[in-house]
Design a protein around this motif. Structure first.
Motif, mmCIF file in Angstrom:
data_model
loop_
_atom_site.group_PDB
_atom_site.id
_atom_site.type_symbol
_atom_site.label_atom_id
_atom_site.label_comp_id
_atom_site.label_asym_id
_atom_site.label_seq_id
_atom_site.Cartn_x
_atom_site.Cartn_y
_atom_site.Cartn_z
ATOM 1 N N SER A 84 0.807 -1.220 0.000
ATOM 2 C CA SER A 84 0.000 0.000 0.000
ATOM 3 C C SER A 84 0.841 1.273 0.000
ATOM 4 O O SER A 84 0.316 2.351 -0.305
ATOM 5 N N PHE A 85 2.124 1.170 0.319
ATOM 6 C CA PHE A 85 2.977 2.372 0.321
ATOM 7 C C PHE A 85 3.104 2.981 -1.071
ATOM 8 O O PHE A 85 3.433 4.158 -1.203
ATOM 9 N N VAL A 86 2.842 2.196 -2.122
ATOM 10 C CA VAL A 86 2.944 2.753 -3.479
ATOM 11 C C VAL A 86 1.755 3.652 -3.803
ATOM 12 O O VAL A 86 1.791 4.413 -4.778
ATOM 13 N N PHE A 87 0.684 3.579 -2.994
ATOM 14 C CA PHE A 87 -0.503 4.401 -3.212
ATOM 15 C C PHE A 87 -0.748 5.424 -2.109
ATOM 16 O O PHE A 87 -1.559 6.326 -2.297
ATOM 17 N N SER A 88 -0.110 5.256 -0.971
ATOM 18 C CA SER A 88 -0.372 6.155 0.149
ATOM 19 C C SER A 88 0.930 6.650 0.771
ATOM 20 O O SER A 88 1.768 5.842 1.185
ATOM 21 N N PRO A 89 1.095 7.978 0.881
ATOM 22 C CA PRO A 89 2.285 8.514 1.546
ATOM 23 C C PRO A 89 2.219 8.353 3.057
ATOM 24 O O PRO A 89 3.191 8.636 3.751
ATOM 25 N N PHE A 90 1.083 7.894 3.565
ATOM 26 C CA PHE A 90 0.878 7.761 5.014
ATOM 27 C C PHE A 90 1.103 6.341 5.509
ATOM 28 O O PHE A 90 0.834 6.044 6.672
ATOM 29 N N TYR A 91 1.593 5.456 4.624
ATOM 30 C CA TYR A 91 1.812 4.067 5.017
ATOM 31 C C TYR A 91 3.247 3.673 4.714
ATOM 32 O O TYR A 91 3.808 4.048 3.684
ATOM 33 N N SER A 92 3.837 2.916 5.621
ATOM 34 C CA SER A 92 5.200 2.430 5.418
ATOM 35 C C SER A 92 5.271 0.959 5.791
ATOM 36 O O SER A 92 4.475 0.463 6.593
ATOM 37 N N LEU A 93 6.235 0.282 5.200
ATOM 38 C CA LEU A 93 6.478 -1.129 5.501
ATOM 39 C C LEU A 93 7.984 -1.321 5.600
ATOM 40 O O LEU A 93 8.696 -1.321 4.595
ATOM 41 N N GLY A 94 8.484 -1.442 6.826
ATOM 42 C CA GLY A 94 9.922 -1.534 7.020
ATOM 43 C C GLY A 94 10.604 -0.277 6.510
ATOM 44 O O GLY A 94 10.280 0.839 6.916
ATOM 45 N N ASP A 95 11.544 -0.445 5.582
ATOM 46 C CA ASP A 95 12.245 0.693 5.001
ATOM 47 C C ASP A 95 11.467 1.337 3.860
ATOM 48 O O ASP A 95 11.867 2.384 3.354
ATOM 49 N N ALA A 96 10.402 0.696 3.405
ATOM 50 C CA ALA A 96 9.605 1.233 2.298
ATOM 51 C C ALA A 96 8.602 2.248 2.829
ATOM 52 O O ALA A 96 7.735 1.925 3.626
ATOM 53 N N GLN A 97 8.756 3.482 2.383
ATOM 54 C CA GLN A 97 7.901 4.568 2.868
ATOM 55 C C GLN A 97 7.210 5.222 1.686
ATOM 56 O O GLN A 97 7.838 5.590 0.705
ATOM 57 N N GLY A 98 5.888 5.357 1.774
ATOM 58 C CA GLY A 98 5.168 6.104 0.760
ATOM 59 C C GLY A 98 5.574 7.569 0.792
ATOM 60 O O GLY A 98 5.999 8.089 1.822
ATOM 61 N N ASN A 99 5.451 8.246 -0.334
ATOM 62 C CA ASN A 99 5.819 9.659 -0.430
ATOM 63 C C ASN A 99 4.951 10.343 -1.475
ATOM 64 O O ASN A 99 3.925 9.804 -1.886
ATOM 65 N N VAL A 100 5.376 11.507 -1.921
ATOM 66 C CA VAL A 100 4.563 12.271 -2.874
ATOM 67 C C VAL A 100 4.359 11.505 -4.178
ATOM 68 O O VAL A 100 3.335 11.668 -4.853
ATOM 69 N N LEU A 101 5.314 10.640 -4.526
ATOM 70 C CA LEU A 101 5.153 9.839 -5.742
ATOM 71 C C LEU A 101 4.018 8.835 -5.601
ATOM 72 O O LEU A 101 3.424 8.424 -6.600
ATOM 73 N N SER A 102 3.705 8.455 -4.374
ATOM 74 C CA SER A 102 2.541 7.593 -4.140
ATOM 75 C C SER A 102 1.264 8.297 -4.587
ATOM 76 O O SER A 102 0.357 7.672 -5.150
ATOM 77 N N LEU A 103 1.194 9.608 -4.344
ATOM 78 C CA LEU A 103 0.024 10.377 -4.764
ATOM 79 C C LEU A 103 -0.055 10.477 -6.279
ATOM 80 O O LEU A 103 -1.148 10.482 -6.858
#
Length: 212
Positions: A84-103
């Protein structure tokens, strides 16, 4: 003339509200708008966006695409899966963090789904001299495939390594995995979209003509 224009605007607003309500309702009903398939979610929410684009034009379609993107953002923020980090900047999984590119992934493909099908439909209907069912089917298929291709392509470009790690596959195998998604889920979704657009779009265009 003014009264006629106001009536058209009111009718347009009613249609926009109706399609918006359909998108929100579909997103809220389990296994209808978003269908969980392991670590990915198949979707049918592009179908009302495509129909709205064809029926109401690209501006209204873009708004409906934005609504689609917003439901995706909310779904992946509040009921996330491991990617879900690829779609939401508010979700992270370990070192994977969503960001503006998720938006960007969440909104840009979905907004375009509300724009491009209108021009596909109008162009084909004009070239084929009114053969609307074929034009509707093509618009549905193109809109759905465009959503899949853009979303999966952006995931590869923006979050390739993180996405591969989340799916526990080597990065070198990611392109093949994405191709599999496109040629299985993507084509299946596009076929369903084409069928529904022909069936529902034919009726909706007739209704719109009568109420215009």
């Amino acid at each position: 003339m003014k009264e006629r224009n106001l009536t058209r605007k009111s009718t347009q607003m009613v249609y926009i509200a109706l399609f918006t309500a359909i998108i929100i309702a579909m997103s809220a009903i389990p296994f209808l708008g978003y269908i969980p398939l392991g670590v990915i979610r198949a979707t049918t929410l592009h179908i009302p966006v495509i129909l709205g684009s064809i029926l109401l034009g690209p501006s209204s379609g873009a708004f409906l695409g934005f609504v689609f993107g917003m439901t995706s953002l909310l779904s992946n923020t509040f009921t996330p899966n491991i990617t879900s980090f690829v779609f939401s900047p508010f979700y992270s999984l370990g070192d994977a963090q969503g960001n503006v590119l998720s938006l960007v992934i969440c909104f840009v493909p979905r907004i375009l789904v509300g724009i491009i099908p209108y021009f596909v439909f109008c162009g084909l209907a004009k070239i084929l001299r009114g053969k609307r069912p074929f034009a509707l089917g093509c618009a549905g298929f193109v809109g759905s495939m465009m959503n899949t291709l853009l979303v999966m392509g952006m995931i590869f470009l923006f979050f390739g390594k993180e996405y591969a790690a989340a799916k526990e596959i080597p990065f070198e195998a990611l392109l093949g995995t994405i191709a599999t998604v496109i040629f299985t889920n993507g084509i299946a979704e596009a076929a369903v979209a084409a069928f529904v657009c022909v069936a529902a779009g034919t009726i909706l265009l007739q209704v719109k003509k009568r109420t215009a």
